[in-house]
Scaffold this motif. Structure first.
Motif, PDB file in Angstrom:
ATOM      1  N   ILE A 295      -8.115  -5.926 -18.877  1.00 54.33           N
ATOM      2  CA  ILE A 295      -7.634  -6.809 -17.815  1.00 54.33           C
ATOM      3  C   ILE A 295      -6.267  -6.320 -17.352  1.00 54.33           C
ATOM      4  N   ARG A 296      -6.066  -6.288 -16.033  1.00 53.77           N
ATOM      5  CA  ARG A 296      -4.792  -5.832 -15.482  1.00 53.77           C
ATOM      6  C   ARG A 296      -4.180  -6.944 -14.629  1.00 53.77           C
ATOM      7  N   VAL A 297      -2.919  -7.280 -14.912  1.00 53.12           N
ATOM      8  CA  VAL A 297      -2.176  -8.264 -14.122  1.00 53.12           C
ATOM      9  C   VAL A 297      -1.194  -7.507 -13.233  1.00 53.12           C
ATOM     10  N   PHE A 298      -1.192  -7.827 -11.932  1.00 54.34           N
ATOM     11  CA  PHE A 298      -0.380  -7.089 -10.959  1.00 54.34           C
ATOM     12  C   PHE A 298       0.765  -7.949 -10.430  1.00 54.34           C
ATOM     13  N   PRO A 299       1.881  -7.316 -10.098  1.00 50.34           N
ATOM     14  CA  PRO A 299       2.932  -8.041  -9.389  1.00 50.34           C
ATOM     15  C   PRO A 299       2.406  -8.496  -8.020  1.00 50.34           C
ATOM     16  N   PRO A 300       2.842  -9.631  -7.521  1.00 50.32           N
ATOM     17  CA  PRO A 300       2.367 -10.096  -6.216  1.00 50.32           C
ATOM     18  C   PRO A 300       2.551  -9.077  -5.092  1.00 50.32           C
ATOM     19  N   ARG A 301       3.628  -8.280  -5.169  1.00 51.20           N
ATOM     20  CA  ARG A 301       3.859  -7.289  -4.115  1.00 51.20           C
ATOM     21  C   ARG A 301       2.719  -6.280  -4.029  1.00 51.20           C
ATOM     22  N   PHE A 302       2.099  -5.966  -5.184  1.00 48.62           N
ATOM     23  CA  PHE A 302       1.002  -5.009  -5.187  1.00 48.62           C
ATOM     24  C   PHE A 302      -0.209  -5.595  -4.452  1.00 48.62           C
ATOM     25  N   ALA A 324       2.784  -0.131   2.347  1.00 47.79           N
ATOM     26  CA  ALA A 324       1.743  -0.521   1.392  1.00 47.79           C
ATOM     27  C   ALA A 324       1.666   0.476   0.238  1.00 47.79           C
ATOM     28  N   TYR A 325       1.697   1.762   0.557  1.00 49.54           N
ATOM     29  CA  TYR A 325       1.654   2.774  -0.501  1.00 49.54           C
ATOM     30  C   TYR A 325       2.885   2.673  -1.402  1.00 49.54           C
ATOM     31  N   ARG A 326       4.030   2.368  -0.821  1.00 48.79           N
ATOM     32  CA  ARG A 326       5.232   2.189  -1.636  1.00 48.79           C
ATOM     33  C   ARG A 326       5.070   0.990  -2.567  1.00 48.79           C
ATOM     34  N   ALA A 327       4.471  -0.084  -2.057  1.00 47.17           N
ATOM     35  CA  ALA A 327       4.234  -1.268  -2.896  1.00 47.17           C
ATOM     36  C   ALA A 327       3.300  -0.939  -4.043  1.00 47.17           C
ATOM     37  N   TRP A 328       2.425   0.039  -3.856  1.00 48.93           N
ATOM     38  CA  TRP A 328       1.505   0.463  -4.920  1.00 48.93           C
ATOM     39  C   TRP A 328       2.185   1.370  -5.929  1.00 48.93           C
ATOM     40  N   GLY A 329       3.352   1.920  -5.582  1.00 46.97           N
ATOM     41  CA  GLY A 329       4.068   2.779  -6.509  1.00 46.97           C
ATOM     42  C   GLY A 329       4.051   4.253  -6.158  1.00 46.97           C
TER      43      GLY A 329
END
Length: 448
Positions: A295-302, A324-329
């Motif tokens: 299970i993976r929990v993501f920050p809301p920004r992602f 969007a790509y920056r928000a993904w890391g």
């Protein structure tokens, strides 16, 4: 807790010896060929790697299979070979099970059940499941972890990273450093059945009110960090069910889509392993979800970034896509790199773009996927490569895995309307508040 359940030096050394025998010679040969300047025969080495790993059980097999299902984590030849590995492990015998259960629940553990089946109902890479009946008459599924798994995980991750690093030096299109870190983190989490129990309870909350999805209840008094006891749920494998009920394929696809994406868009949580063995179908065509280790929990920004990229692709808004790509890391986002990433994104988002009933095979069939992956890989090499961010790994794996299931079902669905039914009222602040409350209520750690 028994010493052999800890991540011990002795346990790691013993596992190193077993695994090293299998992969050490292959790694040395690869390194030697690089030093001598000989051409790297990928297909042969990929087949040799599968042969070396094929006789091993435990986490190494699980990690290899995970790596094979994450796009561009491995070159195509290796992914294809490792995907053929079987994760089923031989079950522990009854004398061994009795000792393990006594270590978890105490020497009188059998008095806590009306009955406990001696033969495992299922066995996999990290543990096995026994059917039992509780004192209250409930039928139970008891998942018991194999001994020495913590040491095995650490040893296997180290060995696998060594051999993958040798392959990667021959091809710098994709850096898998963060991919391997993410897989390692999730695999270590899977060893903690206490966390999995909290994940299962979280899923019961998140999917409460979603028609057609069942999450088994945890039995906390019969669970430990190495033993997870849940209510037993009856169901059939989805492909077997559809073979006998072909008219169910579209409805099952709709239910699966909601089971995976209601938690994601409402709570920022994804089930990272849509493997066919992780759910079954009831006679009334509802689904049982069975496994909550990955299970993976993501920050809301992602999560917001996932939706921002969808809207950016529809509108041709390059600036929004970059954000969007920056928000993904993703980092070092040159114009050329964004263009390459958009090739893959259009492939993934393609079925969601058109407001009509359609199958995934129109744009996402396996041969299109291979062609797209090869094109992306070649372009990444041309623009200097990319490092895949950790948070992207299991989101992408879930999307690809679910797409593969829908392709096998042959479902014809209006994916666009299904998707918009989940996202049209999305509010990132409301999602963040909902996530914080649900995680706290179930003792699940917040996203890093």
């Amino acid at each position: 807790m028994a010493e052999h359940d800890e991540n011990t030096l002795g346990g790691r050394l013993a596992r190193y010896a077993r695994v090293g025998t299998a992969v050490g010679g292959l790694a040395a040969r690869l390194a030697g060929e690089r030093v001598l300047g000989l051409p790297l025969e990928r297909q042969k080495h990929a087949a040799d790697l599968r042969a070396a790993l094929g006789g091993l059980k435990g986490p190494l097999m699980k990690v290899a299979q995970l790596m094979s299902t994450i796009p561009d984590a491995l070159p195509r030849e290796y992914a294809a070979e490792l995907a053929q590995l079987q994760s089923d492990a031989p079950a522990m015998g009854w004398p061994f099970v009795k000792r393990r259960m006594a270590g978890e629940l105490g020497p009188d553990w059998q008095s806590r059940f009306r009955s406990f089946e001696h033969t495992a109902a299922a066995a996999a890479s990290l543990g096995q499941v026994h059917r039992a009946v509780g004192l209250d008459g409930r039928v139970l599924a008891c998942k018991l972890q194999y001994p020495d798994m913590a040491s095995a995980v650490e040893a296997d991750l180290r060995q696998l990273s060594v051999i993958f690093s040798l392959y990667q030096r021959a091809d710098n299109a994709v850096s898998t450093r963060q991919v391997q870190e993410e897989i390692a983190a999730r695999l270590r989490e899977e060893l903690d059945y206490g966390l999995e129990a909290r994940h299962a309870a979280l899923y019961r909350t998140m999917l409460d009110g979603v028609d057609g999805v069942h999450v088994p209840a945890v039995v906390p008094e019969l669970s430990t960090r190495r033993l997870l006891t849940l209510e037993w749920v009856e169901g059939r494998k989805i492909l077997d069910f559809v073979a006998d009920n072909p008219d169910s394929r579209d409805a099952l696809a709709l239910t699966m889509f909601r089971a995976w994406y209601v938690p994601f868009y409402r709570y920022g949580v994804i089930h990272g392993d849509p493997h066919l063995g992780n759910y079954t179908v009831r006679p009334d065509r509802s689904l049982n979800l069975l496994d909550f280790g990955c299970i993976r929990v993501f920050p809301p920004r992602f999560v917001k970034g996932v939706l921002d990229l969808y809207h950016a692709l529809r509108a041709g808004d390059e600036e929004r896509a970059v954000e969007a790509y920056r928000a993904w890391g993703f980092g070092n986002l040159t114009r050329d790199l964004v263009d390459v990433l958009n090739i893959w994104a259009r492939f993934i988002y393609g079925p969601l773009m058109e407001d009509r009933t359609r199958g995934l095979d129109e744009t996402n069939a396996s041969h299109y996927g291979r062609d797209t992956a090869e094109r992306v890989h070649a372009e990444l090499r041309r623009v200097g490569g990319v490092e895949i961010p950790r948070e992207f790994v299991f989101m992408d794996r879930a999307a690809i895995g679910l797409g593969g299931v829908f392709l096998r079902l042959g479902s014809q669905v209006n994916w666009h309307r299904l998707f918009h039914g989940l996202i049209d009222d999305f509010d990132v602040d409301a999602m963040a508040a909902r996530q914080k409350e649900a995680l706290a209520a179930h003792g699940v750690p917040p996203p890093a």
